[in-house]
Design an enzyme around this catalytic site. Structure first.
Site, PDB file in Angstrom:
ATOM      1  N   ARG A 179       0.856  -1.178   0.000  1.00  0.00           N
ATOM      2  CA  ARG A 179       0.000   0.000   0.000  1.00  0.00           C
ATOM      3  C   ARG A 179       0.896   1.234   0.000  1.00  0.00           C
ATOM      4  NH1 ARG A 179      -2.125   0.479   5.409  1.00  0.00           N
ATOM      5  NH2 ARG A 179      -0.684   2.232   5.623  1.00  0.00           N
ATOM      6  N   HIS A 237      -3.224   4.481   5.071  1.00  0.00           N
ATOM      7  CA  HIS A 237      -4.410   3.617   5.150  1.00  0.00           C
ATOM      8  C   HIS A 237      -5.632   4.312   4.570  1.00  0.00           C
ATOM      9  CE1 HIS A 237      -7.214   0.672   6.694  1.00  0.00           C
ATOM     10  NE2 HIS A 237      -7.864   1.622   7.341  1.00  0.00           N
ATOM     11  N   TYR A 284       4.444   4.876  11.465  1.00  0.00           N
ATOM     12  CA  TYR A 284       4.704   3.449  11.669  1.00  0.00           C
ATOM     13  C   TYR A 284       5.512   2.787  10.559  1.00  0.00           C
ATOM     14  CZ  TYR A 284       0.419   3.190   8.807  1.00  0.00           C
ATOM     15  OH  TYR A 284      -0.536   3.355   7.826  1.00  0.00           O
TER      16      TYR A 284
END
Length: 368
Positions: A265, A269, A278
């Site tokens: 990805r 998100h 992160y």
């Protein structure tokens, strides 16, 4: 059953030790894997055109969130090979059960992009007719669509149709109980369903290593008696080849199949997420070097199937598509606020009638 027969049965469930691939990260061909024929050249060219359009649609949808035209948008940039191959492996009469991140797959199936974005715009329904499109509503609760997909596959089988169902799911969804119930249910029923796991390495902010200790998510099908495969999810040729075989197998009575695509990805998100908290920039840059769109374009150019004119034409068509989407999304939709109460119960409850009356009073009250 003898020990040898059991061993053969288990071996028949195992995925390849390494993900299946046809194209290296630099777009050059590698040795073709045994058992997986390469897709036709024209199908690959069509996949390229759809990937260009899908990438542009994704960028435009991301921009629409910043302009306040969408409430939220989960980008699938970097996962286009999975999205497009999943659609191309299906017939029009097959069913697709998508997640909230699969908008590119839906527009690639020929659906109206405004209808596809209705849910993310804040509408109370999915925006399209699932029965007419054979696409289930995009699913936000993780993995619940996998059980629905198995139920649909079994229904189609009982009706005598040879249609196949494909359920998209993310790596995070494989940690949900619904996913495991769906696998068991599908295996016992021998249902014609393909579980397509897009392993993009993060369940929101949780990395794969914190989700499972399995060597690959593809191994999760084995315990339920479902044959599985893993594939390089940024290699369109490989994903399309593997999914085409999985669909063929399911359509001809082979039962369920699980495919794990290793992809990434590229964006956060959703537009509400800060991925820099992160994951490291170096990791993102490393995956950008394996961009599925650039990879396929290099491969097709190397084989003489694609030239600069065809590339320009694909991008021009994508720009026109994005412009139409902008125009349509910039027009405020006509809404009826009372629809909030119309499809909750067959007979409205006293509470719903009271709430409807309160809304009516508020809407008709004079401005102070």
């Amino acid at each position: 059953m003898s020990v040898r027969t059991r061993r053969q049965a288990v071996d028949g469930l195992l995925p390849s030790p390494e993900p299946v691939r046809f194209i290296a990260e630099d777009g050059t061909a590698v040795r073709a894997p045994a058992g997986y024929p390469a897709p036709a050249d024209e199908q690959l060219l069509e996949a390229y055109r759809r990937m260009v359009l899908g990438r542009r649609f994704d960028r435009q949808a991301t921009a629409l969130t910043k302009q306040g035209r969408l409430a939220v948008y989960p980008s699938s940039r970097g996962q286009e090979a999975c999205q497009i191959a999943g659609v191309l492996a299906l017939r029009e009469d097959d069913w697709l059960f998508p997640t909230y991140r699969d908008c590119v797959a839906l527009v690639s199936r020929g659906m109206d992009p405004v209808e596809v974005l209705t849910l993310l715009r804040g509408g109370w329904h999915c925006g399209y007719d699932p029965a007419a499109t054979r696409v289930a509503p995009q699913c936000t609760p993780l993995a619940t669509q996998t059980i629905h997909a198995v139920g649909m596959a079994e229904a189609l089988r009982r009706k005598g149709e040879d249609s196949v169902v494909m359920a998209f799911i993310g790596d995070g969804g494989t940690s949900e109980g619904d996913f495991h119930e769906a696998l068991n249910y599908a295996a016992v029923l021998h249902a014609p369903v393909v579980f397509f796991v897009q392993n993009n390495k993060y369940a929101i902010s949780v990395p794969l290593a914190r989700q499972t200790a399995a060597p690959a998510l593809a191994y999760k099908g084995i315990g339920y008696g479902i044959p599985s495969e893993q594939v390089d999810g940024n290699d369109l040729v490989a994903v399309l080849s593997v999914l085409t075989e999985a669909v063929r197998r399911a359509r001809t009575g082979g039962g369920p199949f699980l495919v794990e695509a290793h992809t990434y990805r590229m964006d956060a998100h959703t537009n509400a997420d800060d991925a820099t908290r992160y994951r490291q920039t170096e990791e993102v840059e490393r995956w950008e070097s394996a961009d599925p769109l650039a990879r396929l374009e290099t491969y097709l150019r190397g084989r003489g199937l694609l030239d600069a004119e065809a590339v320009a034409a694909a991008h021009s068509a994508a720009e026109e598509y994005a412009a139409r989407l902008r125009d349509e999304m910039n027009a405020d939709p006509e809404t009826n606020p009372f629809e909030l109460f119309d499809h909750v119960f067959a007979e409205p409850t006293p509470q719903l009638r009271e709430q409807r009356a309160l809304l009516a009073a508020e809407l008709t009250a004079p401005e102070e």
